[in-house]
Design an enzyme around this catalytic site. Structure first.
Site, PDB file in Angstrom:
ATOM      1  N   SER A 147      12.788   3.798  -1.695  1.00 59.61           N
ATOM      2  CA  SER A 147      12.379   5.127  -1.671  1.00 59.61           C
ATOM      3  C   SER A 147      10.814   5.074  -0.733  1.00 59.61           C
ATOM      4  O   SER A 147      10.699   6.016  -0.183  1.00 59.61           O
ATOM      5  CB  SER A 147      11.878   5.698  -3.151  1.00 59.61           C
ATOM      6  OG  SER A 147      10.884   4.796  -3.806  1.00 59.61           O
ATOM      7  N   LYS A 148      10.252   4.092  -0.979  1.00 60.28           N
ATOM      8  CA  LYS A 148       8.915   4.034  -0.151  1.00 60.28           C
ATOM      9  C   LYS A 148       9.205   3.685   1.366  1.00 60.28           C
ATOM     10  O   LYS A 148       8.388   4.314   2.438  1.00 60.28           O
ATOM     11  CB  LYS A 148       7.969   2.967  -0.584  1.00 60.28           C
ATOM     12  CG  LYS A 148       7.354   3.361  -1.769  1.00 60.28           C
ATOM     13  CD  LYS A 148       6.784   4.797  -2.112  1.00 60.28           C
ATOM     14  CE  LYS A 148       5.792   5.007  -3.288  1.00 60.28           C
ATOM     15  NZ  LYS A 148       5.279   6.155  -3.333  1.00 60.28           N
ATOM     16  N   SER A 200       3.362   2.402   0.247  1.00 59.00           N
ATOM     17  CA  SER A 200       3.294   1.265  -0.427  1.00 59.00           C
ATOM     18  C   SER A 200       3.452  -0.066   0.435  1.00 59.00           C
ATOM     19  O   SER A 200       4.211  -0.021   1.492  1.00 59.00           O
ATOM     20  CB  SER A 200       4.308   1.023  -1.666  1.00 59.00           C
ATOM     21  OG  SER A 200       4.161  -0.309  -2.133  1.00 59.00           O
ATOM     22  N   TYR A 215      12.550   1.444  -5.997  1.00 56.29           N
ATOM     23  CA  TYR A 215      11.041   1.700  -5.485  1.00 56.29           C
ATOM     24  C   TYR A 215      11.022   1.583  -3.992  1.00 56.29           C
ATOM     25  O   TYR A 215      10.475   2.122  -3.199  1.00 56.29           O
ATOM     26  CB  TYR A 215      10.278   0.826  -6.465  1.00 56.29           C
ATOM     27  CG  TYR A 215       8.719   1.271  -5.998  1.00 56.29           C
ATOM     28  CD1 TYR A 215       8.208   2.330  -6.246  1.00 56.29           C
ATOM     29  CD2 TYR A 215       8.116   0.248  -5.178  1.00 56.29           C
ATOM     30  CE1 TYR A 215       6.789   2.498  -5.904  1.00 56.29           C
ATOM     31  CE2 TYR A 215       6.628   0.408  -4.937  1.00 56.29           C
ATOM     32  CZ  TYR A 215       6.278   1.600  -5.313  1.00 56.29           C
ATOM     33  OH  TYR A 215       4.918   1.825  -4.927  1.00 56.29           O
TER      34      TYR A 215
END
Length: 258
Positions: free
Chosen positions: A155-156, A139, A152
């Protein structure tokens, strides 16, 4: 053409990637946890090609990942492309995220990708696949921090680093490992979130941060994934291709005409 495994394939970007590979003559194994959506997408995409299979289950589950590996060994053994697209994007303040919510994001967005990629890589190595490729969907959030999505973004960012490490370890087996990082993408899920004036206004504000001042089409992301996994990108590994309209390059001031 080759054999391709795509996780998170039932809708949105994953479905678009599946369609791209089918249109170009590849055989695809679709994987998703939503049985209803997976069945509907499978039936729809079967009109493009009969070279399509599906498995339904939760990638956070070790037993389901083992089921995938056993299936691949038996019926999909010469897989040469793995695309890890499955992921979740919850939004919550860092002060409110529970440990269970944090683990849930990391278990799917990062942990499942590592263990599935490792086992598929073993199959690729055993089968002596040439021009093998693993693509992780990261992302723009792997590069640019955003409030409200600390789990998020983390994690990306971790997935981006995992991509780089695996690219180093797998290079001697001729397995390239790359990532593709979308920004805002025009998906059905995105449209469903725009259910009031406040959210629509926030969405327009987000678009204004991008130099190209629009969302990406699913087909644009799928095209980037297809290129990065193809032999045309045979000397590219360990990279994170951002398809974000320039969002990660910096901010555009609304008053500028340059």
């Amino acid at each position: 053409m080759g054999k391709v495994i795509i996780t998170g394939a039932a809708n949105g970007i994953g479905k678009g990637i599946t369609k791209k590979f089918l249109l170009n003559g590849h055989e695809v194994l679709m994987i998703d946890y939503d049985n209803k959506k997976l069945g509907a997408s499978f039936n729809e995409l079967s009109s493009i090609s009969s070279n399509i299979k599906k498995l339904c289950g939760d990638l956070k589950s070790r037993s389901f990942r083992n089921e995938i590996i056993e299936y691949v060994k038996k019926d999909f053994a010469e897989v040469n492309i793995l695309i890890n697209c499955a992921g979740v994007f919850p939004s919550k303040s860092a002060l409110e995220i529970s440990e269970e919510e944090w683990d849930d994001v990391f278990d799917l967005n990062l942990k499942s990708v590592f263990f599935l990629s490792r086992e598929i890589a073993r199959i690729m190595i055993y089968s002596k696949i040439e021009n093998a490729s693993i693509i992780n969907i990261t992302s723009a959030a792997s590069e640019v921090a955003r409030p409200g999505v600390s789990h998020y973004c983390s994690s990306k960012a971790g997935l981006k680093m995992l991509t780089q490490v695996l690219s180093l370890e797998f290079a001697r087996f001729n397995i390239r490992v790359n990532a593709v990082g979308p920004g805002l993408v025009e998906t059905e899920t995105l449209q469903k979130t725009l259910n009031n004036e406040t959210k629509i206004k926030e969405h327009r504000e987000k678009i204004s941060y991008s130099p190209l001042r629009r969302t990406a089409e699913i087909e644009e992301v799928a095209a980037g994934v297809y290129f990065m996994s193809s032999t045309e990108a045979s000397y590219i590994t360990g990279q994170n291709l951002l398809i974000d309209g320039g969002y990660s390059a910096g901010r555009v001031f609304k008053t500028t005409n340059i």
